[in-house]
Design a protein around this motif. Structure first.
Motif, PDB file in Angstrom:
ATOM      1  N   ASP A  90       0.965 -35.094 -36.123  1.00  0.00           N
ATOM      2  CA  ASP A  90       0.413 -33.922 -36.824  1.00  0.00           C
ATOM      3  C   ASP A  90       1.513 -32.979 -37.261  1.00  0.00           C
ATOM      4  O   ASP A  90       1.510 -32.455 -38.374  1.00  0.00           O
ATOM      5  N   SER A 141      -3.634 -35.768 -39.868  1.00  0.00           N
ATOM      6  CA  SER A 141      -4.264 -34.466 -40.160  1.00  0.00           C
ATOM      7  C   SER A 141      -4.220 -34.206 -41.670  1.00  0.00           C
ATOM      8  O   SER A 141      -3.202 -34.456 -42.319  1.00  0.00           O
ATOM      9  N   CYS A 143      -4.251 -31.363 -43.011  1.00  0.00           N
ATOM     10  CA  CYS A 143      -3.511 -30.088 -43.199  1.00  0.00           C
ATOM     11  C   CYS A 143      -4.220 -29.163 -44.185  1.00  0.00           C
ATOM     12  O   CYS A 143      -3.574 -28.446 -44.954  1.00  0.00           O
ATOM     13  N   SER A 150      -9.223 -35.360 -40.908  1.00  0.00           N
ATOM     14  CA  SER A 150      -8.142 -36.340 -41.018  1.00  0.00           C
ATOM     15  C   SER A 150      -8.430 -37.294 -42.174  1.00  0.00           C
ATOM     16  O   SER A 150      -9.586 -37.606 -42.468  1.00  0.00           O
TER      17      SER A 150
END
Ligand SMILES: Cc1ncc(C[n+]2csc(CCOP(=O)(O)OP(=O)(O)O)c2C)c(N)n1
Length: 953
Positions: A90, A141, A143, A150
């Protein structure tokens, strides 16, 4: 193939597959790879299996120095030193996202000449983040780039590429405002740098491209071989500006002041300002003479214009295009000053929501001209801010015949923006929708964050520098590509047709309609009348009579005392510096009518002039280096509390309905600051705008503004400015750099009553002169040579009664003229006091000393009347401190020769011709000075007399 490390570096990026290949060879046989690889591979066990990042290559290898361009960006070899190995996926994907946000622009396809120029830069290599191709399908992830928590790594990368590496590049990370960074990121990532435009909006863009391109090709055809500085290759500027104005207006902006150079100016005038095509075409005619009543005018691609328009969404806006000289970028500070002036007048100098400065630059000029930096340095200062400027760099990737690699050391033309923490959008001119999107974001950013924003419009230049130049003389390869290019308008039109949003018959009809409107305009062409937006501000160009008609500038004792009292007092509890408390007491005593010992000095006279002007409701802005106190500590327009951090500016506290008073210490710049003040004087035409030089010599740092604007703007562009310059001047033995404000330069620029050049010698004269500048219905720049030593000279004082009546006197006759005048000494400035003192010392009774206080316009009639009162006159001597090739001698000599009776000798007493304005040694200075006095009152030592250069006229 077995490439050397140098080849990799020169190719500009590091390809990990190739490294792996080299490494495999090395592992089998270290001698099989180029020797430069070995020290690098010696440090690795395996570069890719282990996600540890090697140190920057420059540290690990002794490689020849990279070129500045390589270091600056695109082709620099770069390994971010991340502690990737120890981070979880991550964290690593977050680093990857950040890398795209920071470096994605390096991969963006922004260059229409070399579309595949940018490949992925090393900063974005997957391996830098501990990932390999095998990881691409793995979920990581998102983000925040997707609604899902995800997504596959590949989706993250594709999203990042389409956001940051498509046809818009954005530089916004690590700018000075985290809030702005976040806002911009949300806008960019949410929309992937794309805006869904309606069919109407797309057709509008096409229509603007039509106008932009067909306008140029039409002129090209009809006015063969004439310079117009075509916009072709960068036509997208037109839809961008149209959108900027429209979006800005919906965000509250109703006034735009634009500054731009030659390139595309006619196109902007026609297609943004609605200047009529027929007016523009008329200016191409050989027999064109400007319809301006006065003035010699300027070439068509320098002229200004003013329009009141309605935007597409129905908002009323005022547009001003400021006239500009050929000197590239000189207009920048002028526009900023003009905007600041308008903001002040419109009470928009706090919120900055209504008036927007827009500067359009060339890439070479923007990168090369220092005034760009100086102007940006003003952008966030209290006294100079305008709430943010939108800059568009029309980056055609060439300056005349010079390519960027010879024209700048930075990666992008816009890199200066980074110093100021401003966001930059790099856009591809062949992507009009992207350009419009970035422009709209820029205006929104400006309105929200009030910072400068830059749009780097990467384009090309279809022809040479102008249309008569052959570009292939110098850029054969580039022009082979450029000549094959389809016009941007055609590319976009075909895209819309391809998307089914436009029928080709409609497109053809639109083009035909526009061409026929141009054809009509060509038939109609007539002599246009110039519109600069300045016509109604003051009278037409003034004549001699206007100048020498005196107006009363005296003020009643009562007002002087009321104003003066406020100048010398601070609020209860304010702790003044003890010396300033004494100064205030002294100043107060100068205001007593019956005071026979304490007269008004220079500093007090100046403050009284300001105070009484403000008292009558006129605003004043005064700026310069250390101007609040005054370089020579004579002013003290601002007091600082000695205990608390608090300032007090008495001139702001005279009475309720007084004029607005601003005083600012400027940054250490002359060029931009004087340009700014010139612009301000246009923006607030009825106010008094003053710039003060630290020493008069430094004004030559602003020589371009003096030459191109202050002394010529009225004649070239009907632009009237009352800007006043205070230039400390005087030969006091301080050396070559602090003596001369170069009177001679201003006098050579004088003509057609373009400005007033004054060298006043008494406090009362300064008072009347400053008041005259606002009270007289003439608007002209005023150049005042101000004193240094005289500020505290016991004789340089005036009685209070000198302020209550009368007016400024262009020529001051001898205050105690002899009955018979054998010799008439004429002079200007501080030398008068030394000559007068010498006459007293020598007890001479047949020499008159007359001061020329105003050198230009020169009051010939007044001097004639002074000469006629000189009974028994035999000779006239012009005395000056400056060397004979400087000062006023060369200017005044023909005037004096013409008005003096033929039998009167005219001679010169002053320093001889010299390269340097003054000597460095005080004793030599004194010797020269004494020689001048000797020359006036009878030669005693012929050798000294020679130094003074007493010569026949
Ligand atoms: C201060 C100054 N120096 C030199 C020139 C001469 N000159 C005129 S245009 C030009 C090139 C400008 O290039 P760029 O800024 O990229 O604009 P472009 O013409 O390419 O649009 C030069 C050197 C000038 N006008 N001003």
């Amino acid at each position: 193939m077995n490439p050397s490390l140098d080849e990799f570096i020169n190719n500009g990026f590091l390809n990990l597959d190739l490294i792996e290949d080299q490494y495999a060879r090395y592992q089998k046989d270290p001698a099989s790879v180029d020797s430069a690889w070995r020290p690098l591979f010696d440090q690795f066990s395996s570069p890719l299996q282990q996600p540890q990042i090697p140190p920057p290559i420059s540290e690990s290898l002794s490689h020849p120095t990279l070129t500045p361009q390589q270091v600056a960006g695109k082709s620099v070899i770069y390994y971010p030193r991340l502690e990737i190995a120890s981070s979880g996926p991550d964290m690593r994907v977050q680093r990857l996202v950040d890398a795209y946000r920071t470096y994605g622009h390096l991969a963006a396809k922004i260059n229409p000449i070399f579309p595949s120029e940018n490949s992925d830069p090393p900063q974005l290599a997957l391996e830098n983040f501990g990932f390999s191709r095998q990881d691409l399908p793995s979920h990581v992830s998102s983000c925040g780039l997707f609604p899902e928590e995800s997504v596959p790594l590949l989706d993250v990368i594709n999203a990042l590429k389409s956001t940051y590496c498509d046809r818009i590049g954005v530089e916004y990370m690590r700018i000075h405002s985290p809030e702005m960074e976040q806002w911009l990121q949300d806008q960019v990532e949410h929309k992937r740098f794309r805006q869904e435009l309606s069919i109407e909006q797309k057709q509008m863009i096409l229509q603007q491209l039509n106008k932009s391109e067909i306008f140029e090709s039409f002129i090209h055809m009809k006015f063969v071989g004439q310079k117009r500085f075509s916009l072709e290759g960068g036509e997208t500027l037109i839809p961008m500006l149209a959108s900027l104005i429209d979006t800005g207006a919906s965000l509250g902006i109703d006034e735009y002041i634009l500054g731009m150079a030659h390139r595309g100016r006619l196109n902007v005038l026609a297609n943004i300002f609605d200047k009529s095509y027929s007016d523009i075409f008329s200016e191409f005619e050989d027999n064109y003479i400007p319809a301006s009543v006065e003035g010699s005018g300027d070439v068509k691609y320098h002229k200004g214009f003013y329009s009141d328009l309605k935007t597409v969404h129905g908002h009323s806006v005022q547009l001003t295009l400021t006239p500009n000289p050929s000197h590239l970028e000189a207009i920048d500070p002028v526009v900023e000053g003009q905007v600041r002036g308008r903001q002040t007048l419109r009470n928009d100098d706090v919120a900055y929501d209504k008036v927007l400065p827009v500067l359009i630059h060339g890439d070479a000029a923007f990168a090369g001209q220092g005034v760009v930096y100086e102007t940006l340095q003003l952008s966030q200062l209290e006294g100079y801010a305008t709430g943010g400027t939108v800059h568009i760099i029309v980056n055609n990737q060439i300056g005349f015949t010079t390519l960027p690699k010879y024209g700048r050391s930075t990666c992008y033309a816009t890199d200066l923006a980074k110093v100021f923490g401003c966001p930059v959008f790099h856009v591809n001119a062949e992507d009009p929708e992207g350009c419009v999107f970035a422009t709209n974001l820029a205006v929104q950013l400006r309105q929200k964050f009030h910072c400068d924003i830059f749009i780097d419009l990467v384009c090309y230049r279809k022809y040479g520098h102008n249309e008569t130049d052959e570009p292939a003389f110098t850029q054969p390869q580039e022009y082979q590509i450029i000549r094959k290019k389809q016009p941007i308008r055609d590319i976009y039109r075909d895209e819309l047709i391809h998307q089914g949003l436009l029928e080709s018959s409609v497109a053809e009809a639109l083009e035909a309609e526009f061409k026929s409107s141009l054809q009509e305009a060509l038939k109609e062409k007539k002599l246009p009348s110039p519109r600069t937006g300045q016509e109604n501000t003051r009278s037409a160009i003034a004549k001699n009579d206007d100048f020498f008609r005196h107006i009363q500038t005296g003020v009643t004792v009562q007002t002087l005392q009321e104003v003066g009292f406020r100048l010398c007092h601070v609020p209860e509890g304010f702790v003044l510096h003890p010396k300033l408390a004494v100064l205030n007491k002294e100043r107060e005593s100068m205001l007593k009518e019956d005071n026979a010992t304490r007269f008004v000095d220079w500093g007090m006279a100046e403050l009284l002039a300001y105070g009484t002007i403000l008292w009558d409701g006129t605003s004043i802005r005064l700026s310069g280096q250390d101007t609040c106190r005054g370089t020579f500590s004579h002013r003290h327009a601002l007091f600082m509390d000695q205990v608390k951090v608090q300032e007090y500016i008495p001139l702001q506290h005279l009475k309720g309905d007084q004029g607005h008073f601003d005083v600012y210490n400027s940054p250490l710049s002359e060029y931009a600051v004087v340009g700014f003040e010139f612009g301000y004087s246009l923006g607030v035409p009825e106010g008094l705008t003053i710039w003060e030089a630290q020493f008069g010599d430094f004004a030559n740092g602003a020589q371009i503004v003096i030459d191109q604007f202050i002394s010529t703007a009225e004649q070239k562009w009907c632009q009237k400015s009352g800007l006043t310059l205070l230039l400390p001047h005087g030969f006091e033995g301080q050396g070559p750099e602090h003596s001369s404000a170069r009177i001679e330069r201003f006098l050579t620029l004088a003509g057609d009553h373009n400005m007033q050049i004054v060298n006043p010698t008494t406090p009362a004269q300064l008072f009347h002169l400053l008041r005259r500048q606002v009270l007289r219905p003439i608007k002209k720049p005023l150049i005042i040579f101000t004193p240094k030593g005289l500020l505290r000279h016991p004789s340089c004082v005036s009685r209070l009664s000198d302020f209550t009546q009368g007016s400024f006197q262009e020529i001051l006759d001898d205050p105690s003229p002899p009955k018979r005048t054998r010799r008439l000494v004429l002079c200007s400035g501080r030398i008068y006091y030394d000559i007068a003192a010498e006459r007293d010392k020598m007890a001479v009774d047949d020499i008159s000393i007359v001061r020329i206080e105003q050198l230009y316009p020169f009051d010939i009639d007044r001097l004639k009347s002074v000469i006629s009162r000189c009974q028994g006159l035999k000779e006239c001597i012009w005395a000056q401190e400056e060397p004979s090739n400087m000062g006023a001698w060369n200017f005044i000599r023909p005037i004096l020769r013409e008005i003096l009776p033929k039998d009167i000798d005219l001679t010169y007493a002053g320093r001889t011709r010299s390269a340097s304005p003054a000597v460095g040694s005080y004793s030599l200075h004194k010797k020269e000075h004494d020689a001048i006095l000797d020359a006036l009152f009878g030669p005693k030592d012929p050798s000294i007399f020679d130094i003074a250069g007493h010569q026949k006229a």
